[in-house]
Design a protein around this motif. Structure first.
Motif, PDB file in Angstrom:
ATOM      1  N   LEU A  46       4.356  25.409   4.440  1.00  0.00           N
ATOM      2  CA  LEU A  46       3.469  26.500   4.786  1.00  0.00           C
ATOM      3  C   LEU A  46       3.877  27.572   5.729  1.00  0.00           C
ATOM      4  O   LEU A  46       3.773  28.674   5.549  1.00  0.00           O
ATOM      5  CB  LEU A  46       2.177  25.846   5.000  1.00  0.00           C
ATOM      6  CG  LEU A  46       1.446  25.115   4.187  1.00  0.00           C
ATOM      7  CD1 LEU A  46       0.186  24.490   4.808  1.00  0.00           C
ATOM      8  CD2 LEU A  46       0.924  26.092   3.174  1.00  0.00           C
ATOM      9  N   MET A  48       0.882  -1.228  -0.061  1.00  0.00           N
ATOM     10  CA  MET A  48      -0.031   0.135  -0.054  1.00  0.00           C
ATOM     11  C   MET A  48       1.061   1.472  -0.149  1.00  0.00           C
ATOM     12  O   MET A  48       1.820   1.313   0.868  1.00  0.00           O
ATOM     13  CB  MET A  48      -0.675   0.108   1.359  1.00  0.00           C
ATOM     14  CG  MET A  48      -2.252  -0.069   1.035  1.00  0.00           C
ATOM     15  SD  MET A  48      -3.362   0.414   2.303  1.00  0.00           S
ATOM     16  CE  MET A  48      -4.899  -0.239   1.824  1.00  0.00           C
ATOM     17  N   ARG A  49       0.644   2.031  -0.884  1.00  0.00           N
ATOM     18  CA  ARG A  49       1.404   3.374  -0.766  1.00  0.00           C
ATOM     19  C   ARG A  49       0.644   4.354   0.460  1.00  0.00           C
ATOM     20  O   ARG A  49      -0.404   4.039   0.753  1.00  0.00           O
ATOM     21  CB  ARG A  49       1.040   4.160  -2.110  1.00  0.00           C
ATOM     22  CG  ARG A  49       1.556   3.366  -3.351  1.00  0.00           C
ATOM     23  CD  ARG A  49       2.891   3.858  -3.472  1.00  0.00           C
ATOM     24  NE  ARG A  49       3.381   3.574  -4.976  1.00  0.00           N
ATOM     25  CZ  ARG A  49       3.157   4.280  -6.039  1.00  0.00           C
ATOM     26  NH1 ARG A  49       2.942   5.545  -5.760  1.00  0.00           N
ATOM     27  NH2 ARG A  49       3.649   3.775  -7.155  1.00  0.00           N
ATOM     28  N   ARG A  50       1.300   5.212   0.756  1.00  0.00           N
ATOM     29  CA  ARG A  50       0.761   6.021   1.833  1.00  0.00           C
ATOM     30  C   ARG A  50       1.554   7.716   1.618  1.00  0.00           C
ATOM     31  O   ARG A  50       2.470   7.846   0.785  1.00  0.00           O
ATOM     32  CB  ARG A  50       1.433   5.763   3.145  1.00  0.00           C
ATOM     33  CG  ARG A  50       2.994   5.553   3.088  1.00  0.00           C
ATOM     34  CD  ARG A  50       3.784   4.507   2.947  1.00  0.00           C
ATOM     35  NE  ARG A  50       3.478   3.518   2.302  1.00  0.00           N
ATOM     36  CZ  ARG A  50       4.271   2.627   1.322  1.00  0.00           C
ATOM     37  NH1 ARG A  50       5.495   3.132   1.261  1.00  0.00           N
ATOM     38  NH2 ARG A  50       3.792   1.661   0.623  1.00  0.00           N
ATOM     39  N   VAL A  51       0.724   8.418   2.186  1.00  0.00           N
ATOM     40  CA  VAL A  51       1.405   9.768   2.393  1.00  0.00           C
ATOM     41  C   VAL A  51       2.232   9.581   3.859  1.00  0.00           C
ATOM     42  O   VAL A  51       1.642   9.416   4.858  1.00  0.00           O
ATOM     43  CB  VAL A  51       0.173  10.776   2.845  1.00  0.00           C
ATOM     44  CG1 VAL A  51       0.687  11.892   3.648  1.00  0.00           C
ATOM     45  CG2 VAL A  51      -0.440  11.355   1.601  1.00  0.00           C
ATOM     46  N   SER A  52       3.510   9.899   3.495  1.00  0.00           N
ATOM     47  CA  SER A  52       4.433   9.577   4.631  1.00  0.00           C
ATOM     48  C   SER A  52       4.256  10.816   5.494  1.00  0.00           C
ATOM     49  O   SER A  52       3.916  11.919   5.238  1.00  0.00           O
ATOM     50  CB  SER A  52       5.722   9.604   4.257  1.00  0.00           C
ATOM     51  OG  SER A  52       6.053  11.027   3.784  1.00  0.00           O
ATOM     52  N   GLY A  53       4.272  10.450   6.868  1.00  0.00           N
ATOM     53  CA  GLY A  53       4.214  11.327   7.892  1.00  0.00           C
ATOM     54  C   GLY A  53       5.161  12.595   7.530  1.00  0.00           C
ATOM     55  O   GLY A  53       5.027  13.654   7.768  1.00  0.00           O
ATOM     56  N   ILE A  54       6.378  11.949   7.222  1.00  0.00           N
ATOM     57  CA  ILE A  54       7.750  13.231   6.841  1.00  0.00           C
ATOM     58  C   ILE A  54       6.677  14.249   5.717  1.00  0.00           C
ATOM     59  O   ILE A  54       6.973  15.222   5.812  1.00  0.00           O
ATOM     60  CB  ILE A  54       8.773  12.353   6.264  1.00  0.00           C
ATOM     61  CG1 ILE A  54       9.361  11.484   7.330  1.00  0.00           C
ATOM     62  CG2 ILE A  54       9.631  13.432   5.617  1.00  0.00           C
ATOM     63  CD1 ILE A  54      10.072  12.251   8.164  1.00  0.00           C
ATOM     64  N   LEU A  65       3.826  14.968   5.231  1.00  0.00           N
ATOM     65  CA  LEU A  65       2.782  15.957   5.850  1.00  0.00           C
ATOM     66  C   LEU A  65       3.567  16.916   6.675  1.00  0.00           C
ATOM     67  O   LEU A  65       3.563  18.123   6.454  1.00  0.00           O
ATOM     68  CB  LEU A  65       1.970  15.336   6.721  1.00  0.00           C
ATOM     69  CG  LEU A  65       0.867  14.219   6.001  1.00  0.00           C
ATOM     70  CD1 LEU A  65      -0.036  13.621   6.983  1.00  0.00           C
ATOM     71  CD2 LEU A  65       0.010  15.303   5.078  1.00  0.00           C
ATOM     72  N   LEU A  66       4.626  16.380   7.307  1.00  0.00           N
ATOM     73  CA  LEU A  66       5.551  17.502   8.062  1.00  0.00           C
ATOM     74  C   LEU A  66       6.070  18.612   7.294  1.00  0.00           C
ATOM     75  O   LEU A  66       6.133  19.847   7.292  1.00  0.00           O
ATOM     76  CB  LEU A  66       6.674  16.757   8.796  1.00  0.00           C
ATOM     77  CG  LEU A  66       6.213  15.825   9.997  1.00  0.00           C
ATOM     78  CD1 LEU A  66       7.310  14.847  10.381  1.00  0.00           C
ATOM     79  CD2 LEU A  66       5.793  16.916  11.040  1.00  0.00           C
ATOM     80  N   VAL A  67       6.677  17.980   5.903  1.00  0.00           N
ATOM     81  CA  VAL A  67       7.218  18.847   5.157  1.00  0.00           C
ATOM     82  C   VAL A  67       6.253  19.921   4.462  1.00  0.00           C
ATOM     83  O   VAL A  67       6.450  21.272   4.445  1.00  0.00           O
ATOM     84  CB  VAL A  67       7.882  17.993   3.660  1.00  0.00           C
ATOM     85  CG1 VAL A  67       8.351  19.041   2.727  1.00  0.00           C
ATOM     86  CG2 VAL A  67       8.962  17.344   4.254  1.00  0.00           C
ATOM     87  N   ALA A  68       5.033  19.253   3.967  1.00  0.00           N
ATOM     88  CA  ALA A  68       4.004  20.384   3.561  1.00  0.00           C
ATOM     89  C   ALA A  68       3.663  21.314   4.686  1.00  0.00           C
ATOM     90  O   ALA A  68       3.523  22.441   4.326  1.00  0.00           O
ATOM     91  CB  ALA A  68       2.778  19.533   3.235  1.00  0.00           C
ATOM     92  N   ALA A  69       3.570  20.846   5.737  1.00  0.00           N
ATOM     93  CA  ALA A  69       3.092  21.987   6.895  1.00  0.00           C
ATOM     94  C   ALA A  69       4.123  22.945   7.313  1.00  0.00           C
ATOM     95  O   ALA A  69       4.208  23.907   7.330  1.00  0.00           O
ATOM     96  CB  ALA A  69       2.865  21.101   8.149  1.00  0.00           C
ATOM     97  N   GLY A  70       5.495  22.368   7.283  1.00  0.00           N
ATOM     98  CA  GLY A  70       6.605  23.118   7.141  1.00  0.00           C
ATOM     99  C   GLY A  70       6.818  24.144   6.200  1.00  0.00           C
ATOM    100  O   GLY A  70       7.195  25.291   6.470  1.00  0.00           O
TER     101      GLY A  70
END
Lengths: 301, 457
Positions: free
Chosen positions: B16, B1-7, B9-14
């Motif tokens: 922003l 299964m592919r996934r949105v990695s926690g990293i 999301l962190l990158v995206a949030a960072g």
């Protein structure tokens, strides 16, 4: 002379990997550290982050949905990781056995992994449709009235686990490569001793590829904890559907909702760090527990 | 299964937040002077508005005339909320934004869009011409933050042939009498060996809970947008009714699985294939049906309250001016030009020409502008096919009887609270009463938190 050459080589090596280092620092390390800071703030994307101490983490402990999402994620991981490992091992053994044709089948098994995860999510709804889906159609031919995979909370996760086998091709390739490395002499010797297929598999193959299996085990576990796209597409899709099923509310999905739907970036950052710590602990335990069983070629025991 | 990695999301949030560093107070939109006579210039960057159809293109052409020398630059595609908010945060927002009306409260409460009182006055926009419910959706804490346009409403869409076979009429499924709907549903539905082959009535859960609640005299949220009313007995009763419709057909699972397998936008849609008795559905679906299955045996009515009056839950779009807009005067002018009666009528005339050329039907336009609606309704010619004429008539009737939920600062969380509750009931995890009580608690705490932040400002 040695030292000079080596330092020159080091400099050249660093120069060559510097694009990656810059990328890592700017796009990975900095944001990760920044979310560490954000996890102690209240931040809604548009107004400046306001420091709130440990409030986000306290709230996390009391949030029923965090507990639910964690439970869902653990259950999913506990089912999908062994399933993936077993199926990929079985397929790899088959392929190893297939001789010349294995080249074709290797590609065939790998192809589904190229499907975009969102497409897999949509495919899930079609294949597991309770009324006209392929799975229930097949179950029907042997007289089983299949469950409502896409709506019944107790069947949602098993369905997703089965769907996760769609992308088992990557692990198959890794295990197959490991199988090819097992020395033929070992099998020859075993056959002389009268060992059959199962005995050979159990006593030679599995121990000899335990390193690769361990790798697949760890990587699949981490992947299961971060599982997002398929379940999100199938059960929380943003389009025009308002239907959702909280049996599929995985941790990464709840994190995504908090961050990008409710704009609670501080809270979501805290959630991300908690997930990071959980995965670290789980991986640590896995390494400790499996140490005894994994054989590395370089080691002497 | 592919996934949105926690990293990831962190990158995206960072990223922003990295953008958010530059939050400045250089708010040019604050000291704008709006004047409908002024000659405007410069560029106007518009985010969220697409020109996919003729109505959008023709209205844009009208607006460009009104804007004179201003160069309009469209950032097309649906509005990406994060992208928009991040652009406001780092001081480089678009000059004008086109959003769903139910997003305006979220934007206004976070200071992402500015109040429009000066703009409305300066450009001479009469808010009295707008549909009342539409205007309510863009009014936050007594200030107007958006210029509304378009109205999406529901009408009951039914298969006359199935109604006849079951010996019921469209009046039995319009919601005026819930017992009649329940009875008609049982007569309309068909099963074959435990499999559902005809859905009698589809109450369209979870999305239409607000509609059924309103039909039962209840609002999910108070008029000032501060108090959730999700555990109101009338809301719970509405939920019980709507879920009961599914239970009578073997449960929501069966109905959903069957509905999911239908070819919703194609020739084999549920009405054409005779596998659905009736459902409330947005008016645009009439156009789909008319296009792909003009011979489907349709019947239409408005959704009714239990008193028998027409009712519809409206949604639509709105124009708003972001904080920090570089050209608020042009933004306001464009919002006016796009929504004024003349523009709509001109676009409708062109649409009629186009439909005649294509040999298709003109089913009217719901503009969110009451004045324009009246004129355009008068322009609709009888098609010669009674059922489609009935659809148009009922759509306009519904348009005159709309309600909407008022703007509030926790729109997404509020919606998630009640939808999750309905889903828990549909999935068999909770009873209606218990689910709505939990939703009430979740929604109210989200509202309290968001409002207290706003009130502290």
């Amino acid at each position: 002379m040695g030292r000079q050459v080596r330092s020159r080589e080091t400099r050249a090596a660093l120069l060559f990997i510097s694009p990656w280092i810059v990328g890592f620092l700017v796009f990975t390390a900095y944001p990760v550290i920044y979310t560490g800071y954000l996890s102690f703030t209240d931040y809604d994307v548009i107004n400046d982050p306001a420091f709130v101490g440990f409030d986000n983490f306290k709230e996390l402990l009391e949030d029923d949905k965090v507990a639910l999402a964690l439970r869902n994620t653990f259950i999913f991981a506990a089912m999908s990781v062994p399933a993936q490992l077993l199926v990929s091992l079985a397929l790899a053994l088959l392929l190893n056995w297939a001789g010349r044709a294995s080249g074709f089948f290797r590609t065939a098994f790998f192809l589904p992994k190229m499907t975009p995860p969102v497409a897999i999510g949509v495919l899930f709804l079609l294949i597991f449709n309770g009324q006209s889906g392929l799975i229930n159609g097949m179950l029907g031919t042997i007289g089983i009235d299949g469950p409502a995979w896409t709506t019944d909370p107790s069947w949602v996760k098993p369905g997703l686990v089965m769907m996760s086998l769609w992308t088992v091709g990557g692990s198959v390739i890794i295990l197959l490569a490991a199988l090819r490395n097992v020395p033929q002499e070992l099998y020859d010797a075993a056959r002389v001793d009268g060992a059959g297929f199962w005995r050979q598999t159990w006593s030679i193959t599995i121990p000899m590829i335990s390193g690769a299996m361990f790798f697949v085990f760890i990587v699949d576990t981490i992947a299961a904890f971060q599982s997002f796209s398929e379940a999100y597409t199938a059960f929380f899709g943003s389009g025009n559907t308002t239907y959702s099923n909280d049996a599929a509310l995985f941790y990464a999905i709840y994190l995504f909702q908090q961050a990008f739907q409710f704009l609670h970036m501080g809270y979501a950052s805290a959630m991300a760090w908690v997930l990071f710590v959980i995965i670290m602990i789980v991986t640590f335990i896995q390494i400790r527990v499996t140490q005894r069983f994994v054989y590395y070629e370089a080691e002497t025991r | 299964m592919r996934r949105v990695s926690g990293i990831g999301l962190l990158v995206a949030a960072g990223l922003l937040t990295a953008c958010a560093q530059g939050t400045g107070d250089d708010d040019t939109s604050a000291d704008a002077s709006y004047d409908s006579e002024a000659e405007l210039s410069g560029t106007l960057e518009v985010m969220g508005f697409g020109t996919e159809d003729d109505v959008a293109q023709n209205r844009l052409a009208e607006a460009e005339k009104a804007l004179g020398d201003v160069e309009v630059d469209l950032v097309e595609g649906d509005l990406d909320i994060q992208q928009f908010l991040a652009s406001v945060a780092d001081g480089s927002p678009p000059d004008l934004v086109y959003a769903e009306r139910n997003q305006i409260g979220t934007f206004a409460s976070r200071g992402a869009v500015v109040p429009l009182a000066d703009c409305l006055e300066g450009e001479g926009i009469d808010t009295g011409i707008f549909n009342e419910a539409a205007l309510g959706q863009v009014t936050f804490d007594d200030e107007v933050y958006g210029v509304p346009e378009f109205n999406v409403v529901q009408i009951v869409q039914a298969n006359q042939q199935l109604l006849d076979q079951a010996g019921v009429s469209v009046e039995d499924v319009n919601g005026a009498d819930w017992d009649a709907v329940t009875a008609a549903n049982k007569k309309l539905m068909k099963t074959d060996g435990g499999k559902l082959t005809v859905i009698g009535f589809d109450s369209k859960m979870p999305e239409f809970l607000p509609l059924w609640a309103k039909a039962n005299g209840a609002d999910l949220i108070s008029e000032d947008g501060r108090t959730a009313q999700l555990d109101d007995p009338a809301v719970v009763e509405a939920l019980e009714f709507a879920v009961g419709i599914y239970d009578d057909q073997g449960g929501f699972s069966k109905v959903k699985a069957f509905r999911d397998s239908a070819d919703f936008f194609g020739e084999g849609n549920q009405f054409a294939s005779g596998t659905l008795g009736a459902m409330p559905m947005e008016q645009w679906y009439v156009n789909v049906l008319n296009d792909v299955s003009p011979d489907a045996p349709m019947a239409f009515d408005t959704v009714r309250t239990r008193e028998g009056d027409p009712i519809a839950w409206a949604s639509g779009s709105a124009w708003a001016i972001p904080r920090g807009s570089d050209n608020p005067e042009a933004a306001c002018r464009m919002a006016r030009a796009m929504t004024q009666t003349d523009t709509w009528v001109a676009a409708a005339e062109k649409r009629i020409e186009l439909r005649e050329k294509e040999g298709g039907l003109f089913t009217g336009l719901l503009t969110g502008n009451v004045e324009a609606d009246e004129v355009i309704e008068g322009m609709v010619e009888p098609s010669g096919d009674a059922k489609w004429d009935q659809a148009v008539e009922k759509t306009y009737e519904a348009n005159g009887a709309t309600f909407a939920m008022p703007a509030n600062p926790a729109g997404e969380e509020f919606e998630a609270a009640w939808q999750d509750a309905v889903n828990r009931v549909l999935n068999g995890q909770q009873e209606p009463q218990e689910a709505m009580a939990q939703a009430q608690e979740e929604a109210q705490s989200a509202l309290d938190e968001a409002w207290s932040e706003w009130d502290d400002k």
